[in-house]
Design an enzyme around this catalytic site. Structure first.
Site, short mmCIF file in Angstrom:
data_model
loop_
_atom_site.label_atom_id
_atom_site.label_comp_id
_atom_site.label_asym_id
_atom_site.label_seq_id
_atom_site.Cartn_x
_atom_site.Cartn_y
_atom_site.Cartn_z
NE ARG A 132 -6.56 1.74 2.89
CZ ARG A 132 -7.05 0.53 2.73
NH1 ARG A 132 -6.23 -0.50 2.79
NH2 ARG A 132 -8.33 0.32 2.57
NE ARG A 161 -13.06 -6.25 3.04
CZ ARG A 161 -11.79 -5.88 3.19
NH1 ARG A 161 -10.93 -6.68 3.77
NH2 ARG A 161 -11.38 -4.72 2.73
CG HIS A 183 -6.37 -0.74 -2.99
ND1 HIS A 183 -6.65 0.55 -2.58
CD2 HIS A 183 -6.96 -1.56 -2.08
CE1 HIS A 183 -7.38 0.50 -1.47
NE2 HIS A 183 -7.58 -0.76 -1.16
CG HIS A 228 -2.24 -0.72 0.94
ND1 HIS A 228 -3.10 -0.38 -0.09
CD2 HIS A 228 -2.80 -1.77 1.57
CE1 HIS A 228 -4.15 -1.19 -0.06
NE2 HIS A 228 -4.00 -2.06 0.92
CG ASP A 256 -4.59 -4.21 -2.07
OD1 ASP A 256 -4.98 -4.16 -3.26
OD2 ASP A 256 -5.37 -4.25 -1.10
#
Length: 363
Positions: free
Chosen positions: A78, A280, A118, A41, A74
């Site tokens: 962020r 999830r 992402h 990230h 990812d």
């Protein structure tokens, strides 16, 4: 509803390494180490710390070079330096590609880069999707529910279209993509519709071709036989659906084909969501046909938890700290190596209390 609190697993058969007690032995220098690295990230400094700690844990560069390395995806958003993280990964890829580094090809382990949600969003926004066959413009445009009127980048992409995940990534705050834009010198927030439309072209110009190529080459899943129990390793960003009629094997085949149109991969029939990237509760366990037959490793969920052969290694959730570091899993030892530097040591770990402290999962 997808963001209700998860039921967290208790840890099992897991060691967290600390450089104060670590001793390199012939067994720890075995050539069949596998290193699986969780979500980065955009956190370049912590990524470099983790890589150095992995090198230290294995006893030096030669042993690290022999290992198989798998990144769980990812890489962007962020954190402050998504561009720097992609540069780091591309350099690493080049260094570990046989014939490029000048080292003996026979002792260089393989390196694998999986896609996260992402990364898929960024690739969709830039038009460099990691697919074997480009989806049609009609399919991509139909991934957006026509009842949606805001919260996405709404402008046309002539002759190509855009997957809704890319529109969400580039047109809302959901994915925290503003830091990624900023790392390329492009402003995310626009004052006028014209500026909003133009920001895609500005990002397209700013992102190097090597970064676009990296994104388009990402794998969706890693599946291999291993010489330790239970004999197989499967790595995927979020996980595999456990509560539906589809088998793990059928999902794995579809993920290997990198086919966005495969309905078996669509979360609850929604083509804008690929469960293996965005799921999830429905992907946190182990499908019955893999149970006892494979280690299954993911990131994505913003937690670190283990139950039997199911590993989730993402305690930082993209916002690393000393108590919630970026993590890697070392196999066959089943050890967690972290980006933390413990006081009084060179630091490759965190306490069990730190590593297994639950928190709300992130997108």
């Amino acid at each position: 509803k997808r963001h209700k609190k998860l039921i967290y697993f208790h840890h099992f058969n897991l060691a967290i390494t600390n450089m104060e007690t670590l001793k390199v032995t012939p067994e720890t220098q075995r050539e069949d180490h596998i290193i699986i690295i969780g979500d980065l990230h955009g956190n370049l400094q912590e990524t470099q710390l983790l890589w150095n700690n992995i090198r230290h844990r294995l006893g030096g560069e030669e042993n690290l070079r022999r290992a198989t390395v798998i990144f769980l995806g990812d890489y962007v958003d962020r954190g402050p330096d998504s561009r720097g993280v992609l540069d780091f990964l591309i350099r690493l890829q080049n260094q570990r590609t046989p014939g490029r580094s000048g080292e003996d090809d026979d002792i260089t382990g393989s390196t694998h880069f999986l896609a996260g949600n992402h990364d898929l969003g960024m690739a969709a926004f830039l038009g460099c999707l990691p697919t074997n066959d480009p989806p049609s413009m009609k399919f991509l445009e139909n991934t957006r529910d026509p009842t949606y009127t805001s919260g996405f980048w709404p402008f046309p992409v002539p002759k190509k279209g855009m997957h809704y995940l890319g529109r969400r990534w580039g047109g809302s705050g959901k994915y925290n993509a503003s830091n990624t834009f900023q790392s390329y010198g492009v402003e995310f927030y626009a004052n006028t519709p014209q500026e909003e439309e133009e920001k895609r072209n500005k990002l397209l110009e700013a992102v190097p071709e090597s970064h676009k190529q990296f994104l388009s080459n990402m794998a969706w899943i890693h599946d291999q036989a291993v010489p330790f129990s239970p004999g197989r390793l499967v790595c995927v960003h979020a996980g595999l659906v456990c509560n539906g009629p589809m088998s793990a094997e059928s999902q794995i085949i579809a993920l290997q084909a990198r086919d966005l149109t495969a309905s078996i991969l669509h979360e609850e029939g929604d083509a804008s969501r690929i469960a293996a990237f965005t799921g999830r509760r429905n992907v946190i366990g182990v499908p019955s046909d893999l149970n006892g037959r494979s280690i299954l490793v993911s990131g994505h969920h913003g937690i670190c938890c283990v139950k039997g052969d199911r590993f989730i290694i993402d305690s930082s959730g993209g916002r690393p700290s000393q108590s919630r570091p970026i993590q890697a899993l070392l196999l066959p030892e089943r050890e967690i190596i972290t980006s933390s530097a413990l006081k009084g040591s060179d630091g490759v770990g965190a306490s069990e209390e730190q590593a297994f402290h639950s928190k709300k999962p992130h997108m």
